[in-house]
Motif scaffolding. Structure first.
Motif, PDB file in Angstrom:
ATOM      1  N   LEU A 116       0.853  -1.187   0.000  1.00  0.00           N
ATOM      2  CA  LEU A 116       0.000   0.000   0.000  1.00  0.00           C
ATOM      3  C   LEU A 116       0.891   1.240   0.000  1.00  0.00           C
ATOM      4  CD1 LEU A 116      -2.799   1.329   0.225  1.00  0.00           C
ATOM      5  CD2 LEU A 116      -2.599   1.121   2.720  1.00  0.00           C
ATOM      6  N   ARG A 119      -2.589   6.306   0.741  1.00  0.00           N
ATOM      7  CA  ARG A 119      -3.879   6.136   1.402  1.00  0.00           C
ATOM      8  C   ARG A 119      -4.541   7.505   1.535  1.00  0.00           C
ATOM      9  NH1 ARG A 119      -4.840   2.313   5.620  1.00  0.00           N
ATOM     10  NH2 ARG A 119      -2.569   2.108   5.758  1.00  0.00           N
ATOM     11  N   ARG A 155      -6.739   4.788  -2.711  1.00  0.00           N
ATOM     12  CA  ARG A 155      -5.696   3.802  -2.433  1.00  0.00           C
ATOM     13  C   ARG A 155      -4.821   3.624  -3.667  1.00  0.00           C
ATOM     14  NH1 ARG A 155      -7.703   4.487   1.816  1.00  0.00           N
ATOM     15  NH2 ARG A 155      -8.237   2.958   3.451  1.00  0.00           N
TER      16      ARG A 155
END
Length: 235
Positions: A116, A119, A155
């Motif tokens: 990831l 965010r 995301r």
């Protein structure tokens, strides 16, 4: 055994090396056999290998290339070892792929896991560092996907293959521009008054009309470098 002296007129050695021209016929047969071997091996490895490589699959392909390259041109090398190496590579890949279906930990250990990278319009500095991913590489991927600033995405994932996946923010909010600095005209047109973005991670804060955050410290990455936030410009 000493090699013969170099002569510019020695075209036979220049074109054929130390082998006779008859070896070209053998090279032709070796190439045909190698082509068939690679087609069969890639077919057995599966469609996933033909799409985008993970680190493990790149290793398999490099192993096949290294095993097959030399016997194609060396008269003293047989074709059986490349066939055995290809067989081992295919069997190994199939075993690990089968194990990865039932045990996700095996898959992530071999091919790494999804990372990831951003965010809610903000980059994750720790994840970028862990993935050794420069920010400019992320901005390039965003531009290629049609994004103009970080506030447009909820995301951002980096897949095990190295590809990027985006989930759009609904609705989008002001963010750090990913447009190149050479296009200052478009960047300035998208400026949002009273909103600044951290240059390091894209975190946005409300400021005065001038857009200067002063000596404010970013609560996401700790940076004190700021620029104006932008919104999407319709073109």
């Amino acid at each position: 055994m000493q090699s013969p002296p170099f002569r510019l007129t020695d075209w036979h050695r220049f074109l054929f090396g130390n082998a006779s021209w008859h070896f070209l016929l053998e090279v032709l047969l070796r190439t045909c056999a190698t082509y068939v071997l690679l087609v069969i091996a890639m077919r057995l490895l599966g469609r996933r290998v033909a799409a985008q490589f993970t680190l493990f699959e790149i290793s398999i392909v490099v192993t096949l290339a290294a095993a097959i390259g030399v016997p194609l041109q060396a008269a003293n090398r047989g074709m059986l070892p490349p066939f055995l190496i290809a067989l081992v590579a295919v069997v190994l890949q199939r075993i690990i792929a089968a194990a990865g279906i039932t045990h996700r930990r095996v898959e992530t250990m071999i091919s790494t896991d999804v990372t990831l990278l951003a965010r809610e319009g903000r980059l994750e500095p720790a994840e970028l560092a862990r993935a050794a991913m420069p920010r400019e590489k992320v901005y390039e991927a965003m531009r290629l996907a049609g994004w103009q600033h970080l506030g447009q995405i909820s995301r951002l994932y980096m897949e095990p293959s190295g590809a990027f996946s985006f989930i759009p923010a609904r609705p989008a909010k002001p963010g750090l521009s990913v447009l190149p600095a050479i296009d200052e005209e478009l960047r300035d047109e998208a400026r949002v008054p009273g909103c600044s973005a951290c240059l390091q991670c894209g975190n946005t804060v409300q400021t005065d009309e001038s857009g200067h955050a002063g000596d404010l410290r970013c609560d996401n990455c700790g940076s004190r470098e700021w620029t104006y936030a932008v919104t999407e410009v319709e073109r």
